[in-house]
Design an enzyme around this catalytic site. Sequence first.
Site, PDB file in Angstrom:
ATOM      1  N   SER A 101       0.836  -1.194   0.000  1.00 21.26           N
ATOM      2  CA  SER A 101       0.000   0.000   0.000  1.00 21.26           C
ATOM      3  C   SER A 101       0.866   1.236   0.000  1.00 21.26           C
ATOM      4  O   SER A 101       2.046   1.198   0.339  1.00 21.26           O
ATOM      5  CB  SER A 101      -0.886   0.017   1.241  1.00 21.26           C
ATOM      6  N   LYS A 102       0.217   2.326  -0.375  1.00 27.79           N
ATOM      7  CA  LYS A 102       0.897   3.595  -0.489  1.00 27.79           C
ATOM      8  C   LYS A 102       1.453   4.043   0.872  1.00 27.79           C
ATOM      9  O   LYS A 102       2.451   4.757   0.931  1.00 27.79           O
ATOM     10  CB  LYS A 102      -0.108   4.627  -1.006  1.00 27.79           C
ATOM     11  N   ARG A 103       0.799   3.600   1.930  1.00 27.50           N
ATOM     12  CA  ARG A 103       1.227   4.056   3.253  1.00 27.50           C
ATOM     13  C   ARG A 103       2.672   3.678   3.554  1.00 27.50           C
ATOM     14  O   ARG A 103       3.332   4.342   4.307  1.00 27.50           O
ATOM     15  CB  ARG A 103       0.279   3.489   4.327  1.00 27.50           C
ATOM     16  N   GLY A 148       5.183   3.392   1.306  1.00 31.83           N
ATOM     17  CA  GLY A 148       6.122   3.734   0.237  1.00 31.83           C
ATOM     18  C   GLY A 148       5.374   3.975  -1.052  1.00 31.83           C
ATOM     19  O   GLY A 148       4.164   3.841  -1.114  1.00 31.83           O
TER      20      GLY A 148
END
Length: 479
Positions: free
Chosen positions: A254-256, A258
């Site tokens: 997930s974007k969280r 990286g």
Amino acid sequence: MNSEIRVRFAPSPTGFLHVGGLRTALYDYLYARKTAGKFILRIEDTDRTRFVEGAAENLIQTLKYVGLEFDEGPDKEGEVGPYYQSLRTEIYKKYIDELIEKDAAYYCFCSTEDLDKMREEQKAKGIDPKYDGRCRKLSKEERAKRIDEGNPFVIRLKVPQEGEITFYDIVREKVTFPWKMVDDQVLIKSDGFPTYHLANVVDDHLMGITHVIRGEEWLSSVPKHLLLYEKFGWKPPKMAHLPLLLNPDKSKLSKRQGDVAVEDYLTKGYLPEALLNFVAILGWHPKGDRELFTLQELEKEFSMKRITKAGAVFDVEKLNWMNGHYIRSLDLIYIAEKSKPFFEKAGIDITDKDKYLKVIANARMRVSKLSDIIEQSKMYYLDMEFNEEAKKIILDENSQNIYQYWIDELQKKENWSKEDILELQKETMENLKIKGKSFFVPIRLALIGAEHGPDFPAIINILGREETIKRFSKVLDLS
Ligand code: GLU
């Protein structure tokens, strides 16, 4: 269509291309190349609520940039286009009529409030929320009446309420789903647009797709899709669902934790060669321990048999290592070209081509991302500022003697080869009776403004005669 293998990448243009999307596209591409088949790009843009302006163009551009050329797709019309689903809405109408005709789909007039209420009631009873099929029972007359009255409706797939479905997936092998886990999927939304499920199946069939290779998150859609194939009387394509991409803590990537957009990696200075190689081995195990592959090599080596079931951890350290490898080993001119935007952004004038290539040849040995190349290059271009500590070393008598000695000797020297410079170093150390650090530190400070860095014959080679003498003169005059 003949027995040719046809594989499609079917992204929804809801944002930038995700690294998981890049892996799917790569495996689609590789399987098509390996089998001398066709790689098709189809843009699945029927969900107008998630549509992002420019996303499709961006996606196409990114695929082309990394070298995944499609054989058919937008602006590369084959016989089965158009390749944007939004341009195919007329086509789906005929098929939904067919399903209704066959009693495989039905009109549903339930409002959002009805559905919310149904969900709440189911939850309260401890049942998994799912459409309860109440509109299945509407008579033809009731249905016609409600349509005439202008009530909004969707069209749903009539999913069996009992039993199970078993199918074979190339990666997951035998997979079974009980039908009660499958919802009466909406096929046509209230805006008249088909959902992904209907459009996807109709298009895979009409486009002669033989293999569907996509992320594992679509595995649970297969029962609905196979039901559609059955109702239409079509042969379904073979399926391969790729393992999930995971963060190092094994959660879903997930974007969280990286970046996940391919574009972000590219702007940060990752090379397409490294990104492709890296995602290639996220879920595909080549024979032996080998990890480095060019795209051409992958086209030969790739096989669906070696796709793994277990989730693949996205390890940025490994990507950095691979990127560093490609930065150091690919053609120098190519790396210099790819580095240009970073110099432009930093406002560094690189019109002196010879110097620029020397800078890149040296700096690329020390970086794992092109964006870091500026840090390793700017000292050859920018005027140096010295802090108090550096000034103290520079103004030391020993240092000043070295500077004067070098200016005199360098001016006399015809040749400035590495050997000549090393000879001068030896001679200076002997004549001025200076050893080790007391020699290297003042020299590096004068040339690059730092105590550590490349060996100085390399620095002098990059700076050239004029600039080298200018830099020594500058520290002589420093006050
Ligand atoms: N449009 C779907 C997506 O965005 C495609 C899934 C499939 O390949 O069937 O991922």
